[in-house]
Design a protein around this motif. Structure first.
Motif, PDB file in Angstrom:
ATOM      1  N   SER A 129       0.835  -1.216   0.000  1.00 10.70           N
ATOM      2  CA  SER A 129       0.000   0.000   0.000  1.00 10.70           C
ATOM      3  C   SER A 129       0.864   1.257   0.000  1.00 10.70           C
ATOM      4  O   SER A 129       0.524   2.256  -0.651  1.00 10.70           O
ATOM      5  CB  SER A 129      -0.930  -0.013   1.210  1.00 10.70           C
ATOM      6  N   GLN A 130       1.987   1.220   0.712  1.00 16.30           N
ATOM      7  CA  GLN A 130       2.874   2.386   0.744  1.00 16.30           C
ATOM      8  C   GLN A 130       3.549   2.600  -0.608  1.00 16.30           C
ATOM      9  O   GLN A 130       3.685   3.738  -1.075  1.00 16.30           O
ATOM     10  CB  GLN A 130       3.923   2.193   1.833  1.00 16.30           C
ATOM     11  N   ILE A 131       3.973   1.511  -1.250  1.00 17.62           N
ATOM     12  CA  ILE A 131       4.588   1.634  -2.577  1.00 17.62           C
ATOM     13  C   ILE A 131       3.572   2.167  -3.573  1.00 17.62           C
ATOM     14  O   ILE A 131       3.887   3.023  -4.415  1.00 17.62           O
ATOM     15  CB  ILE A 131       5.145   0.270  -3.027  1.00 17.62           C
ATOM     16  N   ALA A 132       2.330   1.687  -3.503  1.00 16.26           N
ATOM     17  CA  ALA A 132       1.290   2.151  -4.422  1.00 16.26           C
ATOM     18  C   ALA A 132       1.012   3.636  -4.226  1.00 16.26           C
ATOM     19  O   ALA A 132       0.829   4.387  -5.200  1.00 16.26           O
ATOM     20  CB  ALA A 132       0.016   1.336  -4.215  1.00 16.26           C
ATOM     21  N   SER A 133       0.994   4.086  -2.978  1.00 15.77           N
ATOM     22  CA  SER A 133       0.690   5.496  -2.714  1.00 15.77           C
ATOM     23  C   SER A 133       1.812   6.423  -3.161  1.00 15.77           C
ATOM     24  O   SER A 133       1.601   7.627  -3.299  1.00 15.77           O
ATOM     25  CB  SER A 133       0.426   5.695  -1.218  1.00 15.77           C
ATOM     26  N   ASN A 139       1.378   9.154 -15.231  1.00 23.12           N
ATOM     27  CA  ASN A 139       1.763   8.337 -16.394  1.00 23.12           C
ATOM     28  C   ASN A 139       1.197   6.939 -16.241  1.00 23.12           C
ATOM     29  O   ASN A 139       0.794   6.515 -15.143  1.00 23.12           O
ATOM     30  CB  ASN A 139       3.293   8.292 -16.555  1.00 23.12           C
ATOM     31  N   ASP A 140       1.182   6.194 -17.355  1.00 24.20           N
ATOM     32  CA  ASP A 140       0.581   4.866 -17.357  1.00 24.20           C
ATOM     33  C   ASP A 140       1.304   3.893 -16.443  1.00 24.20           C
ATOM     34  O   ASP A 140       0.673   3.078 -15.757  1.00 24.20           O
ATOM     35  CB  ASP A 140       0.576   4.301 -18.793  1.00 24.20           C
ATOM     36  N   GLU A 141       2.641   3.950 -16.439  1.00 24.70           N
ATOM     37  CA  GLU A 141       3.395   3.012 -15.609  1.00 24.70           C
ATOM     38  C   GLU A 141       3.056   3.177 -14.137  1.00 24.70           C
ATOM     39  O   GLU A 141       2.888   2.197 -13.404  1.00 24.70           O
ATOM     40  CB  GLU A 141       4.898   3.214 -15.840  1.00 24.70           C
ATOM     41  N   GLY A 142       2.971   4.425 -13.690  1.00 21.58           N
ATOM     42  CA  GLY A 142       2.625   4.662 -12.294  1.00 21.58           C
ATOM     43  C   GLY A 142       1.218   4.181 -11.965  1.00 21.58           C
ATOM     44  O   GLY A 142       0.988   3.594 -10.902  1.00 21.58           O
ATOM     45  N   LEU A 143       0.264   4.408 -12.869  1.00 21.10           N
ATOM     46  CA  LEU A 143      -1.106   3.966 -12.634  1.00 21.10           C
ATOM     47  C   LEU A 143      -1.201   2.444 -12.580  1.00 21.10           C
ATOM     48  O   LEU A 143      -1.868   1.877 -11.710  1.00 21.10           O
ATOM     49  CB  LEU A 143      -2.023   4.515 -13.728  1.00 21.10           C
ATOM     50  N   LYS A 144      -0.505   1.783 -13.518  1.00 22.26           N
ATOM     51  CA  LYS A 144      -0.539   0.317 -13.527  1.00 22.26           C
ATOM     52  C   LYS A 144       0.099  -0.260 -12.260  1.00 22.26           C
ATOM     53  O   LYS A 144      -0.405  -1.211 -11.664  1.00 22.26           O
ATOM     54  CB  LYS A 144       0.175  -0.205 -14.767  1.00 22.26           C
ATOM     55  N   ALA A 145       1.239   0.314 -11.853  1.00 18.41           N
ATOM     56  CA  ALA A 145       1.915  -0.169 -10.654  1.00 18.41           C
ATOM     57  C   ALA A 145       1.054   0.038  -9.419  1.00 18.41           C
ATOM     58  O   ALA A 145       0.950  -0.842  -8.550  1.00 18.41           O
ATOM     59  CB  ALA A 145       3.264   0.530 -10.488  1.00 18.41           C
ATOM     60  N   ALA A 146       0.413   1.217  -9.320  1.00 18.04           N
ATOM     61  CA  ALA A 146      -0.430   1.488  -8.159  1.00 18.04           C
ATOM     62  C   ALA A 146      -1.583   0.487  -8.081  1.00 18.04           C
ATOM     63  O   ALA A 146      -1.884  -0.060  -7.010  1.00 18.04           O
ATOM     64  CB  ALA A 146      -0.958   2.916  -8.222  1.00 18.04           C
ATOM     65  N   GLU A 194     -10.299   3.020  -7.960  1.00 18.56           N
ATOM     66  CA  GLU A 194     -10.172   4.463  -8.183  1.00 18.56           C
ATOM     67  C   GLU A 194      -9.034   4.770  -9.146  1.00 18.56           C
ATOM     68  O   GLU A 194      -9.126   5.687  -9.970  1.00 18.56           O
ATOM     69  CB  GLU A 194      -9.940   5.168  -6.850  1.00 18.56           C
ATOM     70  N   VAL A 195      -7.940   4.007  -9.037  1.00 21.89           N
ATOM     71  CA  VAL A 195      -6.811   4.203  -9.958  1.00 21.89           C
ATOM     72  C   VAL A 195      -7.254   3.965 -11.393  1.00 21.89           C
ATOM     73  O   VAL A 195      -6.847   4.698 -12.307  1.00 21.89           O
ATOM     74  CB  VAL A 195      -5.653   3.268  -9.564  1.00 21.89           C
ATOM     75  N   PHE A 196      -8.096   2.978 -11.621  1.00 19.87           N
ATOM     76  CA  PHE A 196      -8.588   2.724 -12.974  1.00 19.87           C
ATOM     77  C   PHE A 196      -9.500   3.841 -13.458  1.00 19.87           C
ATOM     78  O   PHE A 196      -9.572   4.128 -14.662  1.00 19.87           O
ATOM     79  CB  PHE A 196      -9.300   1.373 -13.035  1.00 19.87           C
TER      80      PHE A 196
END
Length: 851
Positions: A129-133, A139-146, A194-196
């Protein structure tokens, strides 16, 4: 949009895995390359735990990888070590607790690998959860990773929810309780959805798609909001900001959905409601302006061009929902880089099955070998009773038969009476040593159980750990078995000792030189007429055949002992295919295949000896009839029988004593392991006891010492609503994580009317006025009034302490600079010494109370 919610990590105390695991490896596996490999693996596992839990972790995927590898190793090693017997105690702090009165944190120490796995998996979810936040959502990479890490966190918390109670077998701390982790799992899943929504918006997808995603996210957040409202689901200090965040996102997504699929008038009303109720925490000005402009343009177009009727909200078709997320299933291994450190070590279930199979194999071997040895003893006994072969060698009647001389040399070569007496002398010492080890082991359990019962009686329901009596039942049963084994060994020792006493005189005679032995044997008239007779030749041939049968028996015994019997592969295959091992069926089938032929050969050997002994007895009767009978010949034959029997008894007694010595020495090693097992579990229980005592003492110290009392009605600050006016609805507090939460100014209570004054007459009456609480006493009273009665001073609260010193490995109250706690068992009191303030009399700082 508000910031995302992340979960704090749990913290663990240091644990030495090397000592207990290495002790098991060295006891369970013989010295060699295999043992060395397992010992190196134990060292690597200990290093991995320190890397995963012994240092702060960065909010990076590499740190998460270390946690995943450690969790995978725990799952892999769990079935391969007897962790309940090793009594490894793992101590973890509550992730949401920030301390107490004495600066400590809520801890739970359990001797359970399932507890360690649960806490490590909690940290997997928390760190995910901390890494996702921390991801860049532009950008797409950040959204996919989150989205990936939020789903992993949701899966980790959901897995804990389903398994924590069975893993711990007791009440967990709040952070890993099923209610808390269930709520956390729902929050993480909501944030993944929500990220999606953000990604669909960034990709400029169709409004219908975005609205469906937002509608589903709003539903997820709505479920999370409901769970957060139960105070036991989350710690108090986290509930308010999380509820505020969840509610805000829920309304924001509902509002976002309304922009496209609800008439703009309804969207305007919704945003006005949000702005009026939550204007202090939610900034919706930009959205409000956007809707206002859209509404003005749409109204203008409709008034001048379309002239359509604006539909009601209830008449609109439901837009539907779209779910793109689900909690990641926790399936071991979680790490793609996982390598099993104990790959060659078989699981404990297989080890236990191998142990049972080995017992079955030993039982079969002992039965076959025992039947062979019993047949040999029977043969020797029959021949000794017939004075064979000595009777055939003693036809001269005045010399020592060759067989007797051979038996004498065998006894002397093996040490004679001295070796027997030395072995008999050692047995009681070995027995006493084993009894002392067993008694001391059980005494450790008794002492710890007594202390546990005393504390349970003292703290009653607060002492909520498993009773020692229940926990020690398997150990006590094992100790009882050892006691029974020792009692049977004592009986066997007595049987051997009695047999030695009955034959020691003849054994001593066998140890004498040949001339003394010859003079001790009575002489008889020669029976030279029997030399060369057919009966003698037949008897000699039959005795030769018996010797051949006995030699075959020795060879057969060696072959039976050397048969290889390894069920490891079969048990591993059965465990992999069926998930369980039917040890009895598999072992029985394999034993029949391995020992079937040997069993048949043993039976043939026994039948051949039985037939041959019957023939020997018949031939001996004929031989005895041909012999010239007289008293001297009978005495000589009786002496020769006793000497032959003494030799056989010496061999058997010597063998029994050596087996008894080996038995006691082997039992000593087993009892030392049992003692270590008892010592380990008692130490773990003491550690757990000290932790629980410390926690209870802190809880008792935090309890209010003064009794609560009700406020008089005339001092109530409750103000009545205006007549005829509506009762205002309670406001829900919302906060935007874009702006810090500002505390509201606390309203001052209205002025309180002064208490009634009392005259001396009133004071003398039977009516006593209610005392006003000190916190609400007026600044001054009229001179004519009597002062209100003072409440008696309440003694400060005092924590209950243990009747013994706490274990030195864990800090006690002495770690607090303001309070030093001393224990004494001699006065039956607990003494608390407070650090004296400047100018204070140190003697006034000390107080004590009875236990």
């Amino acid at each position: 949009m508000a910031t995302f919610i992340s979960v704090p990590l749990k913290k663990s105390s240091e644990v030495d895995l090397v000592k207990p695991l290495s002790k098991f490896v060295t006891s369970a596996y013989p010295a060699g390359e295999e043992q060395s490999e397992y010992l190196r693996a134990v060292e690597e596992l200990n290093k991995l735990r320190k890397s995963a839990l012994g240092r702060p972790l960065d909010k990076h995927e590499s740190s998460l990888e270390i946690l995943l590898r450690y969790y995978d190793q725990l799952c892999s090693v769990e079935p391969k070590f007897p962790f309940p017997e090793l009594c490894l105690t793992f101590t973890w702090k509550d992730a949401f607790d920030k301390g107490s009165l004495f600066g400590g944190s809520v801890k739970l120490a359990l001797a359970s690998l399932g507890y360690e796995k649960t806490c490590v998996l909690f940290n997997v979810g928390a760190l995910a959860s901390q890494i996702a936040s921390e991801q860049n959502l532009d950008n797409d990479e950040g959204l996919k990773a989150a989205a990936k890490f939020y789903q992993l966190a949701s899966g980790a918390f959901a897995h804990i929810k389903d398994t924590v109670l069975s893993a711990l077998n007791r009440e967990p701390t709040m952070d890993i309780s099923p209610e808390t982790v269930g709520t956390l799992s729902q929050i993480m899943l909501s944030q993944a959805q929500e990220v999606f929504v953000l990604k669909a918006t960034a990709d400029k997808m169709k409004d219908a798609v975005i609205a469906k995603l937002a509608n589903q996210a709003a539903d997820f957040y709505g479920d999370a909001f409901k769970q957060c409202q139960y105070k036991e689901n989350l710690p108090k200090k986290h509930v308010l900001p999380w509820i505020v965040k969840i509610c805000f996102v829920h309304l924001y997504l509902m509002f976002y959905w309304s922009i496209f699929f609800v008439p703009l008038q309804h969207a305007t009303e919704l945003v006005k409601t949000v702005a009026s109720r939550y204007d202090e925490y939610v900034n919706v000005k930009d959205l409000s302006d956007k809707i206002s402009r859209a509404l003005t343009a749409a109204k203008k177009d409709n008034d001048f061009i379309y002239h359509d009727r604006v539909p009601e909200v209830k008449d609109l078709e439901h837009i539907g929902k779209a779910t793109l997320v689900k909690a990641t299933a926790i399936q071991v291994p979680l790490s793609q880089k996982f390598t099993d450190l104990f790959e060659k070590m078989v699981p404990m279930e297989v080890q236990q099955s191998l142990s049972m199979a080995s017992s079955r194999r030993n039982e079969m071997v002992n039965r076959l070998v025992g039947s062979l040895r019993e047949a040999t003893n029977l043969c020797n006994g029959v021949l000794a009773s017939l004075n064979l072969p000595a009777a055939l060698e003693d036809l001269s009647g005045d010399s020592v038969p060759g067989s007797i001389l051979e038996k004498s040399r065998a006894v002397i070569q093996q040490g004679g009476l001295q070796s027997i007496e030395q072995l008999i002398k050692e047995l009681p010492e070995l027995l006493q040593r084993n009894r002392e080890i067993l008694d001391e082991s059980l005494k450790m359990l008794d002492d710890e159980e007594t202390t546990d019962n005393e504390l349970r009686a003292k703290f009653s329901q607060r002492w909520n750990r498993t009773p020692s009596g229940d926990l020690y039942k398997p150990l006590r049963a094992e100790g009882g078995n050892f006691r029974s084994v020792l009692d049977k060994a004592v009986q066997a020792d007595q049987v051997v000792r009695d047999r030695y006493n009955s034959h020691c005189e003849m054994i001593a005679l066998l140890c004498k030189p040949e001339n003394e032995l010859c003079s001790a044997i009575p002489s008889a008239n020669p029976a030279k007429t029997l030399q060369g007779s057919e009966v003698v030749n037949v008897l000699k041939a039959q005795l030769a055949q018996l010797d051949e049968i006995k030699r075959d028996r020795e060879v057969l015994e060696g072959e039976i002992k050397s048969v290889t019997f390894d069920m490891t592969a079969k048990f591993l295959t059965a465990l992999a295919q069926d998930g369980a091992i039917n040890e009895e069926a598999l072992s029985t089938t394999e034993l029949d295949a391995r020992y079937g032929t040997h069993t048949q050969r043993v039976q043939q050997n026994l039948r051949a000896q039985e037939d041959l002994l019957a023939q020997v007895q018949t031939s001996h009767q004929e031989f005895a009839a041909l012999k010239q009978s007289n008293a001297e010949a009978n005495d000589r034959e009786e002496m020769l029988k006793k000497l032959a029997s003494a030799h056989d008894s010496y061999i058997e007694i010597s063998s029994n004593l050596k087996e008894g010595t080996k038995f006691y020495n082997d039992l000593t090693e087993i009892l030392l392991k049992f003692q270590n097992k008892c010592s380990d579990i008692v130490f773990a229980r003491k550690t757990e006891r000290d932790e629980l005592l410390k926690y209870l003492q802190q809880s008792i110290a935090r309890e209010p010492s003064a009794p609560s009392f009700s406020v008089p009605a005339y001092q109530s600050n409750t103000s009545e609503p205006a007549a005829g006016g509506p009762t205002p609805a309670p406001r829900t507090v919302f906060v935007s994580f874009e702006q810090p939460l500002q505390p509201q100014a606390k309203a001052q209570p209205p002025a309180r009317p002064p208490p009634p004054s009392f005259t001396p007459q009133a004071a003398s009456s039977n009516i006593t006025p209610s005392p006003a609480p000190a916190s609400q006493a007026p600044p001054s009273l009229p001179a004519s009034s009597n002062p209100p009665p003072m409440a008696p001073p309440t003694a400060p609260s005092q924590a209950q302490g243990p009747p013994y010193p706490t274990y030195q490995g864990y800090p006690g109250y002495a770690s607090s600079p303001s309070l030093i706690r001393l224990h004494t068992r001699f006065t039956g009191q607990y003494v608390f010494v407070y650090a004296p303030s400047k100018g204070a009399d140190p003697s006034s700082q000390q107080r004590s109370s009875s236990d």
